[in-house]
Design a protein around this motif. Structure first.
Motif, PDB file in Angstrom:
ATOM      1  N   PRO A  47       0.183   2.900   8.752  1.00 35.48           N
ATOM      2  CA  PRO A  47      -0.483   2.353   9.947  1.00 35.48           C
ATOM      3  C   PRO A  47      -1.426   1.194   9.609  1.00 35.48           C
ATOM      4  CG  PRO A  47      -1.565   4.380   9.278  1.00 35.48           C
ATOM      5  CD  PRO A  47      -0.434   4.160   8.295  1.00 35.48           C
ATOM      6  N   GLY A  48      -0.863   0.073   9.192  1.00 31.37           N
ATOM      7  CA  GLY A  48      -1.665  -1.130   8.932  1.00 31.37           C
ATOM      8  C   GLY A  48      -1.642  -2.012  10.165  1.00 31.37           C
ATOM      9  N   ARG A  49      -1.665  -3.320   9.932  1.00 31.87           N
ATOM     10  CA  ARG A  49      -1.725  -4.244  11.087  1.00 31.87           C
ATOM     11  C   ARG A  49      -0.504  -4.099  11.985  1.00 31.87           C
ATOM     12  NH1 ARG A  49      -3.363  -9.059   7.184  1.00 31.87           N
ATOM     13  NH2 ARG A  49      -1.920  -7.785   5.991  1.00 31.87           N
ATOM     14  N   GLY A  99       1.883  -1.692  11.870  1.00 35.34           N
ATOM     15  CA  GLY A  99       2.085  -0.294  12.270  1.00 35.34           C
ATOM     16  C   GLY A  99       1.222   0.080  13.467  1.00 35.34           C
ATOM     17  N   ALA A 115       0.010   8.098   6.520  1.00 44.01           N
ATOM     18  CA  ALA A 115      -0.812   7.022   5.973  1.00 44.01           C
ATOM     19  C   ALA A 115      -1.035   7.267   4.490  1.00 44.01           C
ATOM     20  CB  ALA A 115      -2.138   7.000   6.713  1.00 44.01           C
ATOM     21  N   ARG A 116      -1.752   6.380   3.867  1.00 44.91           N
ATOM     22  CA  ARG A 116      -2.122   6.645   2.470  1.00 44.91           C
ATOM     23  C   ARG A 116      -3.240   7.674   2.413  1.00 44.91           C
ATOM     24  NH1 ARG A 116      -2.254   1.957  -1.756  1.00 44.91           N
ATOM     25  NH2 ARG A 116      -3.912   1.161  -0.456  1.00 44.91           N
ATOM     26  N   TRP A 148       0.587  11.587   1.922  1.00 47.12           N
ATOM     27  CA  TRP A 148       1.559  12.151   0.968  1.00 47.12           C
ATOM     28  C   TRP A 148       0.965  13.303   0.163  1.00 47.12           C
ATOM     29  CZ3 TRP A 148       6.225  10.547   2.129  1.00 47.12           C
ATOM     30  CH2 TRP A 148       6.374   9.297   2.722  1.00 47.12           C
ATOM     31  N   VAL A 193       5.030  -0.278   5.807  1.00 48.85           N
ATOM     32  CA  VAL A 193       4.227  -0.442   4.591  1.00 48.85           C
ATOM     33  C   VAL A 193       4.481  -1.838   4.008  1.00 48.85           C
ATOM     34  CG1 VAL A 193       4.237   2.030   4.070  1.00 48.85           C
ATOM     35  CG2 VAL A 193       6.060   0.580   3.157  1.00 48.85           C
ATOM     36  N   PRO A 194       3.618  -2.312   3.102  1.00 47.14           N
ATOM     37  CA  PRO A 194       3.884  -3.612   2.459  1.00 47.14           C
ATOM     38  C   PRO A 194       5.242  -3.599   1.745  1.00 47.14           C
ATOM     39  CG  PRO A 194       1.649  -2.837   1.963  1.00 47.14           C
ATOM     40  CD  PRO A 194       2.356  -1.709   2.652  1.00 47.14           C
ATOM     41  N   ASP A 195       5.813  -4.780   1.599  1.00 43.90           N
ATOM     42  CA  ASP A 195       7.172  -4.890   1.041  1.00 43.90           C
ATOM     43  C   ASP A 195       7.357  -4.095  -0.255  1.00 43.90           C
ATOM     44  OD1 ASP A 195       7.493  -6.619   3.143  1.00 43.90           O
ATOM     45  OD2 ASP A 195       8.478  -8.186   1.956  1.00 43.90           O
ATOM     46  N   VAL A 233       8.329   4.394  -1.020  1.00 47.39           N
ATOM     47  CA  VAL A 233       8.052   5.238   0.151  1.00 47.39           C
ATOM     48  C   VAL A 233       9.370   5.779   0.719  1.00 47.39           C
ATOM     49  CG1 VAL A 233       7.237   5.169   2.544  1.00 47.39           C
ATOM     50  CG2 VAL A 233       5.810   4.253   0.720  1.00 47.39           C
ATOM     51  N   THR A 259      10.089  -3.094   8.065  1.00 47.83           N
ATOM     52  CA  THR A 259       9.722  -4.284   8.839  1.00 47.83           C
ATOM     53  C   THR A 259       9.539  -5.526   7.967  1.00 47.83           C
ATOM     54  OG1 THR A 259       7.415  -3.558   8.741  1.00 47.83           O
ATOM     55  CG2 THR A 259       8.662  -2.970  10.721  1.00 47.83           C
ATOM     56  N   SER A 260      10.163  -5.522   6.790  1.00 49.23           N
ATOM     57  CA  SER A 260      10.046  -6.704   5.939  1.00 49.23           C
ATOM     58  C   SER A 260      10.890  -7.857   6.491  1.00 49.23           C
ATOM     59  CB  SER A 260      10.530  -6.366   4.530  1.00 49.23           C
ATOM     60  OG  SER A 260      10.652  -7.554   3.771  1.00 49.23           O
ATOM     61  N   SER A 291       2.735 -13.308  14.273  1.00 52.07           N
ATOM     62  CA  SER A 291       1.644 -12.953  13.375  1.00 52.07           C
ATOM     63  C   SER A 291       0.861 -11.807  14.006  1.00 52.07           C
ATOM     64  CB  SER A 291       0.774 -14.198  13.174  1.00 52.07           C
ATOM     65  OG  SER A 291      -0.371 -13.847  12.465  1.00 52.07           O
TER      66      SER A 291
HETATM   67  N1  LIG Z   1       1.255  -8.404   9.938  1.00 50.79           N
HETATM   68  C1  LIG Z   1       2.256  -9.197  10.325  1.00 50.79           C
HETATM   69  O1  LIG Z   1       2.036 -10.250  10.930  1.00 50.79           O
HETATM   70  C2  LIG Z   1       3.686  -8.783  10.099  1.00 50.79           C
HETATM   71  C3  LIG Z   1       4.669  -9.373  10.924  1.00 50.79           C
HETATM   72  C4  LIG Z   1       6.001  -9.001  10.718  1.00 50.79           C
HETATM   73  C5  LIG Z   1       6.328  -8.106   9.710  1.00 50.79           C
HETATM   74  N2  LIG Z   1       5.334  -7.586   8.910  1.00 50.79           N
HETATM   75  C6  LIG Z   1       5.751  -6.654   7.836  1.00 50.79           C
HETATM   76  O2  LIG Z   1       5.169  -5.381   8.087  1.00 50.79           O
HETATM   77  C7  LIG Z   1       4.903  -4.731   6.852  1.00 50.79           C
HETATM   78  C8  LIG Z   1       3.444  -4.367   6.806  1.00 50.79           C
HETATM   79  O3  LIG Z   1       2.659  -5.530   6.942  1.00 50.79           O
HETATM   80  P1  LIG Z   1       1.154  -5.462   7.481  1.00 50.79           P
HETATM   81  O4  LIG Z   1       0.725  -6.880   7.654  1.00 50.79           O
HETATM   82  O5  LIG Z   1       1.037  -4.535   8.622  1.00 50.79           O
HETATM   83  O6  LIG Z   1       0.427  -4.862   6.186  1.00 50.79           O
HETATM   84  P2  LIG Z   1      -0.924  -4.018   6.105  1.00 50.79           P
HETATM   85  O7  LIG Z   1      -1.851  -4.403   7.205  1.00 50.79           O
HETATM   86  O8  LIG Z   1      -1.381  -4.116   4.690  1.00 50.79           O
HETATM   87  O9  LIG Z   1      -0.444  -2.520   6.406  1.00 50.79           O
HETATM   88  C9  LIG Z   1       0.302  -1.753   5.513  1.00 50.79           C
HETATM   89  C10 LIG Z   1      -0.088  -0.311   5.721  1.00 50.79           C
HETATM   90  O10 LIG Z   1       0.727   0.502   4.883  1.00 50.79           O
HETATM   91  C11 LIG Z   1      -0.115   1.451   4.269  1.00 50.79           C
HETATM   92  N3  LIG Z   1       0.513   1.961   3.065  1.00 50.79           N
HETATM   93  C12 LIG Z   1       0.621   1.380   1.850  1.00 50.79           C
HETATM   94  N4  LIG Z   1       1.269   2.185   1.002  1.00 50.79           N
HETATM   95  C13 LIG Z   1       1.568   3.309   1.710  1.00 50.79           C
HETATM   96  C14 LIG Z   1       2.202   4.514   1.389  1.00 50.79           C
HETATM   97  N5  LIG Z   1       2.662   4.745   0.163  1.00 50.79           N
HETATM   98  N6  LIG Z   1       2.332   5.451   2.373  1.00 50.79           N
HETATM   99  C15 LIG Z   1       1.869   5.255   3.602  1.00 50.79           C
HETATM  100  N7  LIG Z   1       1.223   4.115   3.953  1.00 50.79           N
HETATM  101  C16 LIG Z   1       1.085   3.172   3.017  1.00 50.79           C
HETATM  102  C17 LIG Z   1      -1.406   0.715   4.002  1.00 50.79           C
HETATM  103  O11 LIG Z   1      -2.452   1.625   3.760  1.00 50.79           O
HETATM  104  P3  LIG Z   1      -3.836   1.140   3.076  1.00 50.79           P
HETATM  105  O12 LIG Z   1      -4.539   0.393   4.161  1.00 50.79           O
HETATM  106  O13 LIG Z   1      -4.477   2.427   2.691  1.00 50.79           O
HETATM  107  O14 LIG Z   1      -3.440   0.271   1.918  1.00 50.79           O
HETATM  108  C18 LIG Z   1      -1.553  -0.005   5.347  1.00 50.79           C
HETATM  109  O15 LIG Z   1      -2.101   0.843   6.313  1.00 50.79           O
HETATM  110  C19 LIG Z   1       5.343  -5.709   5.736  1.00 50.79           C
HETATM  111  O16 LIG Z   1       6.672  -5.421   5.379  1.00 50.79           O
HETATM  112  C20 LIG Z   1       5.288  -7.054   6.446  1.00 50.79           C
HETATM  113  O17 LIG Z   1       6.160  -7.986   5.874  1.00 50.79           O
HETATM  114  C21 LIG Z   1       4.026  -7.900   9.082  1.00 50.79           C
END
Ligand SMILES: NC(=O)c1ccc[n+]([C@@H]2O[C@H](COP(=O)([O-])OP(=O)(O)OC[C@H]3O[C@@H](n4cnc5c(N)ncnc54)[C@H](OP(=O)(O)O)[C@@H]3O)[C@@H](O)[C@H]2O)c1
Length: 272
Positions: A11-13, A15, A34-35, A54, A70-72, A78, A96-97, A123
């Motif tokens: 659940p990051g940005r 999620g 989540a982590r 986990w 989650v990040p790529d 995961v 969602t990569s 974005s």
């Molecule tokens: N943001 C964008 O604009 C956007 C647009 C399109 C696609 N995407 C894609 O979406 C994905 C995530 O991007 P994001 O920008 O949302 O990244 P983000 O804000 O860093 O969110 C990633 C989330 O995943 C969590 N996480 C990391 N490892 C994990 C694990 N082992 N188990 C469960 N949760 C875990 C992180 O937790 P922690 O906070 O504890 O590290 C964080 O909550 C990427 O593949 C990105 O390419 C993003």
């Protein structure tokens, strides 16, 4: 796959934004992994939804759709853990990569899920996109047929216009997205830092770059290709470009010069 129950893994940005938007359109979140499950208090969820991590997994059965946000670099490990710990038979797992294709979640496929990549081209930060932003955006989907079908259904539910991308095109697609989105952002911030060195009077009522950027961006979107470009590069004004390169920090000057060369090559290509 039927139903509109889903889980978010990561659940990051993105999620959190998907969680909010899907719930807004009537989908039901059954679980968030989540982590750290300490994030539970920061999520707006129905009382029935499970939030875990986990190290402290709780009992939940995988819903029809699992969104792996989650990040790529975390997608593969995961996916492996999901495959080991959840019953994924008949489920759809979408990561969602923008860069990586469905195979990155291949271990979920081996565990009986249909897997896909599902990438919204916008974005997603804080604040999350508005409904209007989702509805103006596109979403590239690929993977197993059932995953593509479900990916299109998720996209349609939140107003994204979905299309099927070839997996081998994903790196180029993602590079194009980075050029248009991230590089534009970087250029605006870099330009602002340069402008701040120009003794602008304090209390300037608005960002002096905004009108310039908005008119340039509008011109780019209405142009077929480069015919709408203005400025020294478009005019081929080498003397002005040289003065610009003299005053810019080295790396920015290199990037500026590289784009000027790209423009020149493109124009020569067009006149062939
Ligand atoms: N943001 C964008 O604009 C956007 C647009 C399109 C696609 N995407 C894609 O979406 C994905 C995530 O991007 P994001 O920008 O949302 O990244 P983000 O804000 O860093 O969110 C990633 C989330 O995943 C969590 N996480 C990391 N490892 C994990 C694990 N082992 N188990 C469960 N949760 C875990 C992180 O937790 P922690 O906070 O504890 O590290 C964080 O909550 C990427 O593949 C990105 O390419 C993003």
């Amino acid at each position: 796959v039927s139903g509109s129950d889903f889980a978010i893994i990561g659940p990051g940005r993105l999620g959190r934004a998907l969680l909010a938007r899907l719930q807004q359109v009537g989908w039901r979140c059954v679980a968030v992994r989540a982590r750290s499950s300490a994030v539970a208090g920061t999520l707006d969820l129905p009382a029935t939804a499970v939030v875990d991590d986990w190290d402290n997994p709780r009992r939940w059965s995988a819903p029809p759709v699992l969104l792996l946000t989650v990040p790529d670099r975390q997608i593969r490990p995961v996916a492996e853990r999901m495959a080991a710990e959840l019953d994924l038979i008949g489920r759809v797992v979408l990561h969602t990569s923008g860069l990586l294709d469905a195979d990155e979640a291949g271990s979920c496929r081996a565990a009986g899920a249909a897997v896909g990549s599902w990438h919204p081209l916008l974005s997603v930060g804080d604040p999350a996109p508005t409904a209007a932003s989702w509805e103006a955006a596109t979403c590239a989907v690929e993977g197993d047929p059932a995953a593509v079908e479900t990916g299109r259904r998720v996209a349609a539910a939140i107003g994204l216009w979905a299309w099927t991308i070839r997996p081998e095109d994903k790196p180029r697609y993602h590079a194009a997205a980075a050029l248009a989105g991230n590089i534009t952002h970087l250029c605006i911030v870099a330009a602002r830092l340069e402008l701040q060195k120009c003794a602008l009077p304090p209390g300037t009522p608005f960002d002096p770059l905004r009108a310039l950027v908005e008119t340039s961006v509008n011109a780019a979107f209405t142009a077929r290709e480069l015919e709408g470009l203005t400025g020294a590069i478009a005019r081929g004004d080498a003397a002005t470009i040289a003065r610009h390169l003299d005053v810019l920090p080295r790396d920015l000057a290199d990037a500026y010069a590289a784009l000027a060369r790209w423009f020149q090559a493109r124009r020569e290509h067009d006149s062939d």
